[in-house]
Design a protein around this motif. Structure first.
Motif, short mmCIF file in Angstrom:
data_model
loop_
_atom_site.label_atom_id
_atom_site.label_comp_id
_atom_site.label_asym_id
_atom_site.label_seq_id
_atom_site.Cartn_x
_atom_site.Cartn_y
_atom_site.Cartn_z
N ILE A 86 23.01 -59.94 36.19
CA ILE A 86 24.07 -60.51 35.37
C ILE A 86 25.05 -59.38 35.08
CG2 ILE A 86 24.64 -61.40 33.08
CD1 ILE A 86 22.11 -63.11 33.22
N ARG A 87 26.32 -59.68 35.29
CA ARG A 87 27.36 -58.66 35.12
C ARG A 87 28.56 -59.25 34.39
NH1 ARG A 87 27.51 -54.09 37.54
NH2 ARG A 87 29.73 -54.19 38.02
N LYS A 88 29.36 -58.38 33.88
CA LYS A 88 30.67 -58.74 33.32
C LYS A 88 30.58 -59.83 32.26
CE LYS A 88 32.49 -55.75 36.01
NZ LYS A 88 31.89 -54.47 35.68
N MET A 89 29.55 -59.76 31.42
CA MET A 89 29.44 -60.70 30.32
C MET A 89 30.12 -60.07 29.11
SD MET A 89 26.21 -62.96 29.28
CE MET A 89 26.01 -63.50 27.60
N TYR A 90 31.40 -60.39 28.96
CA TYR A 90 32.23 -59.82 27.90
C TYR A 90 32.95 -60.93 27.15
CZ TYR A 90 31.61 -55.29 30.17
OH TYR A 90 31.08 -54.15 30.71
N LEU A 91 33.01 -60.79 25.83
CA LEU A 91 33.75 -61.72 24.99
C LEU A 91 34.67 -60.94 24.08
CD1 LEU A 91 30.85 -64.10 23.88
CD2 LEU A 91 32.59 -64.55 25.62
N LEU A 92 35.89 -61.43 23.90
CA LEU A 92 36.78 -60.83 22.92
C LEU A 92 36.18 -61.01 21.53
CD1 LEU A 92 40.29 -62.01 24.18
CD2 LEU A 92 39.22 -59.76 24.47
N ALA A 93 36.55 -60.14 20.62
CA ALA A 93 35.96 -60.11 19.28
C ALA A 93 36.04 -61.46 18.57
CB ALA A 93 36.62 -59.02 18.43
N ASP A 94 37.16 -62.16 18.70
CA ASP A 94 37.30 -63.42 17.98
C ASP A 94 36.50 -64.57 18.60
OD1 ASP A 94 38.97 -63.65 20.17
OD2 ASP A 94 40.69 -64.39 19.05
N ALA A 95 35.89 -64.34 19.76
CA ALA A 95 35.04 -65.34 20.40
C ALA A 95 33.55 -65.07 20.13
CB ALA A 95 35.29 -65.38 21.90
N ARG A 96 33.26 -63.95 19.49
CA ARG A 96 31.86 -63.59 19.21
C ARG A 96 31.39 -64.22 17.90
NH1 ARG A 96 33.33 -57.53 19.77
NH2 ARG A 96 34.29 -57.67 21.81
N GLY A 97 30.06 -64.25 17.75
CA GLY A 97 29.48 -64.71 16.49
C GLY A 97 29.44 -66.22 16.34
N GLN A 98 29.64 -66.94 17.43
CA GLN A 98 29.65 -68.40 17.38
C GLN A 98 28.60 -69.03 18.28
OE1 GLN A 98 33.80 -69.98 17.49
NE2 GLN A 98 34.37 -67.83 17.69
N GLY A 99 27.71 -68.19 18.81
CA GLY A 99 26.67 -68.71 19.71
C GLY A 99 27.10 -68.80 21.15
#
Length: 163
Positions: A86-99
């Motif tokens: 698994i690679r390149k699993m990135y989320l912008l800060a405002d998309a985090r913390g929501q499951g």
């Protein structure tokens, strides 16, 4: 891939996503004081067709209100029995913390299992505390053999065959 999670749309990567996805990954790395490596570990984002699509992998992008907010991908590796990374699993800060990260990991695991792979490998850096917590709470076991310079952790998970 074409699915939704809350108000996020998860879809297959398109060539027009290339520069936006690269900038997103670079910005998340910078947030954690990690170097982007356009000629190294991150060159696959410029060559998604060869690195992922032609090898039997997948590369997804995540949108919210028409804006790219994340990426998630995997491709086969010569690391074990029918293995992928698994690679390149990135989320912008405002998309985090929501499951969303947990949802994406589950979707990746289902797609990987459906293709008959048996092992999933993930490399990450300790400073990516949210990622480390996600992987460890999702059954990934610490292993050896980090191959990416900016990473200091590697995990593996065995996929159980369906009966």
């Amino acid at each position: 891939m074409n699915t939704t999670y809350r108000d996020f749309v998860v879809r297959d990567w398109q060539p027009s996503d290339r520069p936006i996805a690269f900038d997103l990954i670079r910005s998340v790395l910078a947030e954690y004081n990690l170097e982007c490596e356009p000629q190294g570990a991150d060159q696959d984002v410029w060559h998604v067709e060869d690195a992922y699509l032609k090898t039997g992998g997948e590369f997804w992008v995540i949108e919210q209100d028409g804006r790219l907010v994340g990426t998630a991908a995997y491709y086969p590796v010569e690391r074990g029995d029918r293995s992928v990374e698994i690679r390149k699993m990135y989320l912008l800060a405002d998309a985090r913390g929501q499951g969303l990260g947990r949802f994406l990991l589950g979707e990746l695991e289902q797609a990987i299992a459906a293709k008959g792979y048996r092992q999933i490998w993930i490399e990450t850096a300790s400073v990516l505390k949210e990622a480390v917590k996600l992987y460890e709470s999702s059954g990934y076991e610490p292993s050896m053999g980090v191959e990416t310079e900016r990473c200091d952790r590697v995990y593996v998970k065995l996929i159980k065959e369906a009966n």
